[in-house]
Structures are given as C-alpha cells and as structure tokens.
Design an enzyme around this catalytic site. Structure first.
Site, mmCIF file in Angstrom:
data_model
loop_
_atom_site.group_PDB
_atom_site.id
_atom_site.type_symbol
_atom_site.label_atom_id
_atom_site.label_comp_id
_atom_site.label_asym_id
_atom_site.label_seq_id
_atom_site.Cartn_x
_atom_site.Cartn_y
_atom_site.Cartn_z
ATOM 1 N N GLY A 114 0.831 -1.190 0.000
ATOM 2 C CA GLY A 114 0.000 0.000 0.000
ATOM 3 C C GLY A 114 0.870 1.246 0.000
ATOM 4 O O GLY A 114 2.072 1.181 0.302
ATOM 5 N N GLN A 141 2.876 9.951 1.647
ATOM 6 C CA GLN A 141 4.220 9.373 1.739
ATOM 7 C C GLN A 141 5.128 9.787 0.584
ATOM 8 O O GLN A 141 6.345 9.608 0.663
ATOM 9 C CB GLN A 141 4.130 7.840 1.807
ATOM 10 C CG GLN A 141 3.477 7.336 3.087
ATOM 11 C CD GLN A 141 3.264 5.843 3.068
ATOM 12 O OE1 GLN A 141 2.319 5.358 2.467
ATOM 13 N NE2 GLN A 141 4.158 5.102 3.685
ATOM 14 N N HIS A 170 -2.391 7.569 7.153
ATOM 15 C CA HIS A 170 -1.378 8.446 6.545
ATOM 16 C C HIS A 170 -2.024 9.721 5.983
ATOM 17 O O HIS A 170 -1.501 10.825 6.145
ATOM 18 C CB HIS A 170 -0.648 7.729 5.410
ATOM 19 C CG HIS A 170 0.487 6.853 5.840
ATOM 20 N ND1 HIS A 170 1.561 7.322 6.572
ATOM 21 C CD2 HIS A 170 0.750 5.543 5.616
ATOM 22 C CE1 HIS A 170 2.422 6.320 6.785
ATOM 23 N NE2 HIS A 170 1.942 5.226 6.225
ATOM 24 N N CYS A 191 5.587 -0.267 7.709
ATOM 25 C CA CYS A 191 5.393 1.071 7.155
ATOM 26 C C CYS A 191 6.628 1.443 6.346
ATOM 27 O O CYS A 191 7.737 1.434 6.871
ATOM 28 C CB CYS A 191 5.145 2.097 8.262
ATOM 29 S SG CYS A 191 4.788 3.736 7.578
ATOM 30 N N LEU A 192 6.384 1.776 5.071
ATOM 31 C CA LEU A 192 7.507 2.134 4.192
ATOM 32 C C LEU A 192 8.148 3.449 4.623
ATOM 33 O O LEU A 192 9.282 3.730 4.233
ATOM 34 C CB LEU A 192 7.026 2.219 2.739
ATOM 35 C CG LEU A 192 6.493 0.896 2.163
ATOM 36 C CD1 LEU A 192 5.909 1.119 0.774
ATOM 37 C CD2 LEU A 192 7.584 -0.160 2.116
ATOM 38 N N HIS A 240 -4.554 1.604 7.317
ATOM 39 C CA HIS A 240 -3.210 2.162 7.520
ATOM 40 C C HIS A 240 -2.980 3.348 6.575
ATOM 41 O O HIS A 240 -2.501 4.416 6.995
ATOM 42 C CB HIS A 240 -2.186 1.048 7.267
ATOM 43 C CG HIS A 240 -0.753 1.457 7.373
ATOM 44 N ND1 HIS A 240 0.042 1.103 8.432
ATOM 45 C CD2 HIS A 240 0.049 2.182 6.545
ATOM 46 C CE1 HIS A 240 1.262 1.602 8.259
ATOM 47 N NE2 HIS A 240 1.290 2.257 7.111
ATOM 48 N N GLU A 241 -3.359 3.178 5.305
ATOM 49 C CA GLU A 241 -3.142 4.266 4.331
ATOM 50 C C GLU A 241 -4.035 5.470 4.649
ATOM 51 O O GLU A 241 -3.621 6.621 4.478
ATOM 52 C CB GLU A 241 -3.404 3.773 2.903
ATOM 53 C CG GLU A 241 -2.610 2.550 2.473
ATOM 54 C CD GLU A 241 -1.135 2.602 2.804
ATOM 55 O OE1 GLU A 241 -0.561 3.702 2.874
ATOM 56 O OE2 GLU A 241 -0.546 1.534 3.022
HETATM 57 O O1 K1U Z 1 1.803 2.574 3.885
HETATM 58 C C1 K1U Z 1 2.843 1.941 3.971
HETATM 59 O O2 K1U Z 1 3.764 2.341 4.667
HETATM 60 C C2 K1U Z 1 2.956 0.639 3.218
HETATM 61 C C3 K1U Z 1 2.822 -0.579 4.113
HETATM 62 C C4 K1U Z 1 1.362 -0.980 4.174
HETATM 63 C C5 K1U Z 1 0.963 -2.015 5.188
HETATM 64 C C6 K1U Z 1 1.564 -3.235 5.282
HETATM 65 C C7 K1U Z 1 1.149 -4.173 6.209
HETATM 66 C C8 K1U Z 1 0.102 -3.873 7.037
HETATM 67 C C9 K1U Z 1 -0.482 -2.655 6.958
HETATM 68 C C10 K1U Z 1 -0.067 -1.730 6.040
HETATM 69 C C11 K1U Z 1 3.662 -1.688 3.514
HETATM 70 O O3 K1U Z 1 3.446 -2.101 2.428
HETATM 71 S S1 K1U Z 1 4.948 -2.302 4.491
HETATM 72 C C12 K1U Z 1 5.709 -3.540 3.465
HETATM 73 C C13 K1U Z 1 4.976 -4.828 3.396
HETATM 74 O O4 K1U Z 1 4.009 -5.043 4.098
HETATM 75 C C14 K1U Z 1 5.412 -5.857 2.431
HETATM 76 C C15 K1U Z 1 6.658 -5.812 1.866
HETATM 77 C C16 K1U Z 1 7.043 -6.804 0.965
HETATM 78 C C17 K1U Z 1 6.194 -7.812 0.630
HETATM 79 C C18 K1U Z 1 4.953 -7.869 1.212
HETATM 80 C C19 K1U Z 1 4.574 -6.897 2.125
HETATM 81 ZN ZN ZN Z 2 2.845 3.407 6.328
#
Ligand code: K1U
Ligand code: ZN
Length: 143
Positions: free
Chosen positions: A46, A51, A138, A91-92, A134-135
């Site tokens: 997401g 972001q 943000h 969270c990225l 989550h998004e």
């Molecule tokens: O919004 C963000 O920071 C993105 C975040 C979203 C999220 C992930 C998990 C639960 C709630 C919200 C991410 O994408 S973190 C990375 C991640 O989950 C992932 C990375 C590589 C492969 C699969 C998943």
């Molecule tokens: Zn995030």
C-alpha cells in the site's frame, strides 16, 4: 511512470493532513500510476499520497502476491466497519519495522472515486482491510 521518493519518519511532512481531490484529472491518474510503481518497487502492499509528499486524498493498494490487482482510491471514506483485529503492520516510511501491532476494524466498506472518476464501494477484510485503514491514517497525517 516514475518511482517517487518515499519520505521517512520523523519528516514533519508526514503529519500534513491531505485535502480532498476536487476532480479526477490526468494529473491524478498519473499520480496514482506513479504511486503504484513506487509501491511495487519498494516493495509494499500500500501507499498513501502523503508518503510521496503529495497532500491530496489518494491511496493505492495491492495485497496480492502476484501484484496483479492494483487498486486506487480517490477521496476514500469508510462507510461501514465491523469487528476488531490485532494486526502486524509495516510502514515504508518507517523502514526496518515490520511488526508493529495495532487494533483495526476487521471488516470495512470503503467508498471512493476510481481512476475513472466514478464512485465505487469495496468491502474488505483481512490484510486488505488493515492496509486501507493504515493508508487512510497516513492521509490524516498519522504515522
Ligand atoms: O503505507 C505503507 O507504509 C505501506 C505498508 C502498508 C501495510 C503493510 C502491512 C500492514 C499494513 C499496512 C507496507 O506495504 S509495508 C511492506 C509490506 O508489508 C510488504 C513488503 C514486501 C512484501 C509484502 C509486504
Ligand atoms: Zn505506512
């Protein structure tokens, strides 16, 4: 399309509350396409416009392993919620932390505009529901 820079905590721009999109223009469609490319490149499931330092209510998600179901939401609002779930979240914008626990609604219905500018509603549960919530945090300036 372009891979955009993801801003990271504690950058104060992550605290800015996004404004509603007035019209789904080609610029918004380009933003959504760039956000999807950025999310896939990260990799993530997401991404919120906040972001990538764009403070408009746009978010993208794709929780499939195949990365073949991109979804874009413009002006999303949760119109129904039900139940609770304890979710592990990444969270990225906070790299290196992929196990923060949070309490989320387990099932939601989201109403938004699509990239075609038309309204749609989507019922979500599991990771998709957690990710959309989550998004949306943000977009409210919550990290
Ligand atoms: O919004 C963000 O920071 C993105 C975040 C979203 C999220 C992930 C998990 C639960 C709630 C919200 C991410 O994408 S973190 C990375 C991640 O989950 C992932 C990375 C590589 C492969 C699969 C998943
Ligand atoms: Zn995030």
């Amino acid at each position: 399309m372009a891979v955009l820079k993801i801003i990271e905590y504690p950058d104060p721009r992550l605290r800015i509350k996004a404004k509603p999109v007035e019209a789904v223009t080609d610029d918004i469609r380009q933003l959504a396409a760039d956000m999807l490319e950025t999310m896939y490149a990260a990799p993530g499931v997401g991404l919120a416009a906040t972001q990538v330092n764009v403070h408009q209510r746009v978010l993208v998600v794709d929780v499939t392993q195949e990365q073949d179901q991109p979804l874009a939401f413009v002006n999303p609002e949760i119109i129904e919620r039900e139940g609770t779930t304890e979710a592990e979240e990444g969270c990225l914008s906070v790299p290196g932390i992929f196990d923060r626990l949070s309490t989320r609604s387990s099932r939601i219905v989201v109403r938004a505009l699509g990239r075609d500018g038309k309204p749609f509603e989507l019922e979500a549960d599991g990771l998709l529901a957690v990710c959309i919530q989550h998004e949306m945090d943000h977009l409210m300036g919550k990290v």
